[in-house]
Design an enzyme around this catalytic site. Structure first.
Site, short mmCIF file in Angstrom:
data_model
loop_
_atom_site.label_atom_id
_atom_site.label_comp_id
_atom_site.label_asym_id
_atom_site.label_seq_id
_atom_site.Cartn_x
_atom_site.Cartn_y
_atom_site.Cartn_z
N GLY A 298 -80.07 -50.12 3.84
CA GLY A 298 -81.16 -49.32 3.26
C GLY A 298 -81.60 -49.98 1.97
N GLY A 299 -80.61 -50.34 1.17
CA GLY A 299 -80.89 -51.04 -0.08
C GLY A 299 -79.67 -51.80 -0.51
N MET A 300 -79.88 -52.89 -1.26
CA MET A 300 -78.78 -53.61 -1.89
C MET A 300 -79.12 -53.74 -3.37
SD MET A 300 -75.86 -54.97 -1.78
CE MET A 300 -75.13 -55.45 -3.34
N ASN A 302 -78.94 -55.40 -5.98
CA ASN A 302 -78.93 -56.62 -6.78
C ASN A 302 -79.63 -56.34 -8.12
OD1 ASN A 302 -77.73 -58.09 -4.59
ND2 ASN A 302 -79.74 -58.05 -3.61
N GLU A 326 -80.15 -46.63 -5.49
CA GLU A 326 -80.02 -48.03 -5.95
C GLU A 326 -80.18 -48.11 -7.47
OE1 GLU A 326 -78.72 -49.80 -3.82
OE2 GLU A 326 -79.26 -48.66 -2.05
N HIS A 329 -77.02 -47.32 -9.27
CA HIS A 329 -76.05 -48.43 -9.32
C HIS A 329 -76.20 -49.26 -10.60
CE1 HIS A 329 -73.67 -48.40 -5.73
NE2 HIS A 329 -74.71 -48.35 -4.92
N GLU A 348 -69.46 -46.27 -5.23
CA GLU A 348 -70.35 -45.44 -4.40
C GLU A 348 -70.23 -43.93 -4.64
OE1 GLU A 348 -72.83 -46.54 -3.06
OE2 GLU A 348 -72.42 -48.66 -2.76
#
Length: 650
Positions: A298-300, A302, A326, A329, A348
């Site tokens: 879905g998303g990373m 970075n 995201e 994070h 998470e």
């Protein structure tokens, strides 16, 4: 080497960290013997045919590591994480201060050693041992072609279908197949990169500085220390558009308008709310890169540049919670990081909690509780399939040597982790106080990697009255039980504020279970006004009650074309699962169409599980769909689907 320097992050934490002794069985490197201060990549990208021959696609150039020896007795060898797909052809060592061009560069011998199916060790020998605190630069000349860390896409696998695309995906242990490194979340460094691309291509990276240097070269610098898994590169036919004071969207030209429309003005609101709750956003920019449809996540997260699935271009901003996740994070995961992958819940579980705090402030408690209820349903589904006592259903997972941390991935660290953080907030009993604690926690451990003990000791010191009460050992809710016992969370946060949205969905689902549905009562419910997550919750209830009486799914699809013809990926997933659970073969093509349109792991694997658990026709559909789509999927997803189609233990 372009020096970025590590900044002022070497100040020791106020306490010795448990994580300083943490082992990481997923790394072959000597990351405790050397400190990595900076990494510089100087790479050229070539888009040729796949394969090892001349002119084939690959990244080639150098990785330069700036290191300091930590062993009091010195060291005569350095071990880095690497992979059989990396072809290292030379290694040179330069001793002394970084950037000291007077220091002679000496070639040094190197060899590889087997480690696991997902990597190997690159061993570099020093002709003269290095002493304690000695600094040196190691330059490795290498090339990477086909491999798990660098994903090459043919033009037909992109949205625009015109030019090829390449991207890297580091989490959890794939960046060792991109550049030689300490591939562990236990240590962090700054990095810089100079990337040369062919005409007509643009490079982007997870960095706070992005400069074009000449027609085909791009320079990047990340001035804050990050773990290796967050270093990310993408090269393709990319355009960008500003969507806020510190945000832009990147996408293929055919998607840029949709991306701009969907996210213009909203990202800043998410960032500003996060800052109020958790402290300064330290990363400078927050940009989004919309990936080709085969992107498996879905998303990373970075840093500075989140990679996201184009499934988020729903046209109605209904999937913005993925972006909030995201963004969260930026504090939990990127700033304070799990020291090994067995502690993934620290990344998470906190991020789920942070996401839902931001969501509560922006969208209200009812909506957030509804979204959390869909998360709880996913956890229930996972535990039903895996068995509650499965060791992967602990918060602290014991990853055995040789096991790829990616293979332990499931809903537990997210949703059970969220429940544990919610329980700790419940013990405090005051939301403002707990918000202040989270801000203090981020400030205490920023730019560091930690274990659960580091966090929990800080929690009990911050709230001494809770420590005095012995809240860590309340029978049934012991912190040790939370971490080390598999199964359903001992505490579930109260989601009753969502009842105003959940009750109507539950009541409507009940009406569809009878063999003669009361269509008058059904049509009196105005689902046209429902938000996406209310529809998702309704479909989850229908799925739980499936198979429905004969004919009901057909009638349901005809009654709600908003669902049966949805373009929203969350609705398409659930409609596909309902089709398969009810063996509604007239609509099987919709399952295949959805799987051909995207390759996100979270959507792909449940549908293959449902097909293989269904009728003979459904199993045939699984095999046909996989044959048609395998070439456009990420290699990890291909492996997981193959295991579903032909389980190894069968």
């Amino acid at each position: 080497m372009e020096s970025g320097g590590p900044g002022n992050y070497s100040a020791a934490a106020r306490r010795p960290l448990h994580s300083a002794q943490a082992v990481d069985v997923a790394s072959a490197s000597s990351f405790r013997a050397f400190e990595i201060l900076h990494l510089h990549l100087d790479l050229r990208a070539e888009f040729g045919p796949p394969g090892p021959g001349p002119g084939s696609r690959g990244l080639s150039g150098t990785a330069t590591l700036e290191l300091r020896c930590l062993l009091p007795e010195g060291a005569s060898e350095l071990r880095l994480d690497s992979h059989s797909c990396l072809e290292v052809t030379a290694a040179t060592l330069r001793r002394g201060q970084p950037g000291d061009q007077q220091a002679p560069a000496e070639p040094v011998p190197f060899h590889t050693q087997p480690f696991s199916h997902y990597g190997q060790a690159l061993c570099v020998a020093f002709r003269q041992p290095c002493g304690a605190a000695d600094r040196f630069e190691l330059e490795l000349t290498y090339r990477v072609g086909e491999g798990p860390g660098v994903c090459w896409l043919a033009p037909e696998q992109t949205a625009g279908k015109k030019k090829p695309f390449v991207y890297t995906q580091g989490q959890a242990v794939l960046n060792r197949a991109f550049f030689p490194c300490f591939d562990t979340p236990a240590v962090k460094c700054t990095y810089s990169a100079l990337i040369e691309v062919p005409d007509g291509f643009t490079a982007v990276m997870s960095a706070d500085t992005w400069e074009k240097r000449g027609p085909n070269k791009f320079f990047f610098q990340m001035s804050h220390p990050i773990p290796s898994y967050l270093i990310a590169l993408a090269i393709g036919d990319l355009a960008s558009a500003e969507v806020g004071p510190r945000s832009r969207v990147w996408a293929e030209p055919c998607l840029i308008e949709a991306a701009k429309e969907e996210y213009s003005g909203v990202i800043e609101e998410f960032l500003a709310t996060g800052e109020k709750l958790f402290g300064p956003y330290v990363w400078g920019r927050y940009d989004l890169l919309f990936m080709p449809p085969s992107f498996p996540f879905g998303g990373m997260e970075n840093p500075c540049l989140t990679f996201v699935t184009p499934c988020l271009l729903a046209g109605d901003r209904s999937l913005a919670d993925v972006i909030i996740h995201e963004i969260s994070h930026s504090w939990f995961g990127n700033l304070v990081t799990n020291a090994n992958w067995g502690e993934f819940w620290l990344n998470e579980g906190f991020t789920m909690y942070a996401q839902r705090r931001i969501s509560t402030i922006l969208f209200g408690a009812a909506y957030t509780c509804l979204e959390a209820a869909t998360g709880r349903a996913l956890l229930r589904q996972h535990m039903n399939v895996s068995g509650e006592e499965n060791p992967l259903n602990k918060l602290r997972v014991k990853i055995e040597p040789g096991v790829d941390p990616d293979d332990t991935y499931n809903e537990t660290p997210y949703e059970k982790g969220y429940c544990f953080v919610s329980y700790l907030a419940h013990l405090v009993g005051d939301q403002d106080q707990f918000d202040k604690f989270l801000k203090a926690y981020v400030d205490e451990f920023k730019f560091q990697s930690i274990l659960a003990e580091d966090f929990l000791e800080f929690y009990l010191e911050y709230f001494p009255e809770l420590k005095k009460k012995g809240v860590d050992s309340i029978p049934g809710f012991e912190f040790d039980r939370w971490l080390n016992t598999p199964g359903w969370p001992p505490y579930l946060p109260d989601l009753s504020p969502g009842d105003s949205l959940m009750k109507p969905a539950e009541e409507l689902a009940e009406l569809w279970v009878t063999s003669e549905p009361d269509m008058q009562a059904i049509e009196a419910v105005a689902i046209s006004t429902w938000k996406t997550y209310q529809l998702v919750y309704f479909l989850d209830k229908i799925l739980q009650k499936s198979p429905l009486p004969p004919g009901n799914v057909k009638k349901l699809g005809e009654t709600y074309p908003k669902i049966s013809n949805a373009q929203n990926a969350e609705l398409r997933l659930r409609w596909g699962q309902i089709i398969l659970k009810n063996d509604y073969q007239e609509e099987f093509q919709k399952v295949k169409d959805f799987l051909q349109s995207q390759g996100k792991q979270k959507y792909t694997l449940p549908l293959y599980h449902a097909m293989m658990g269904g009728s003979e026709m459904a199993r045939t559909l699984a095999k046909d769909t996989f044959a048609a789509t395998a070439s456009q999927l990420h290699s990890n997803v291909v492996n997981y689907v193959q295991q579903i189609l032909a389980p190894k233990d069968s």
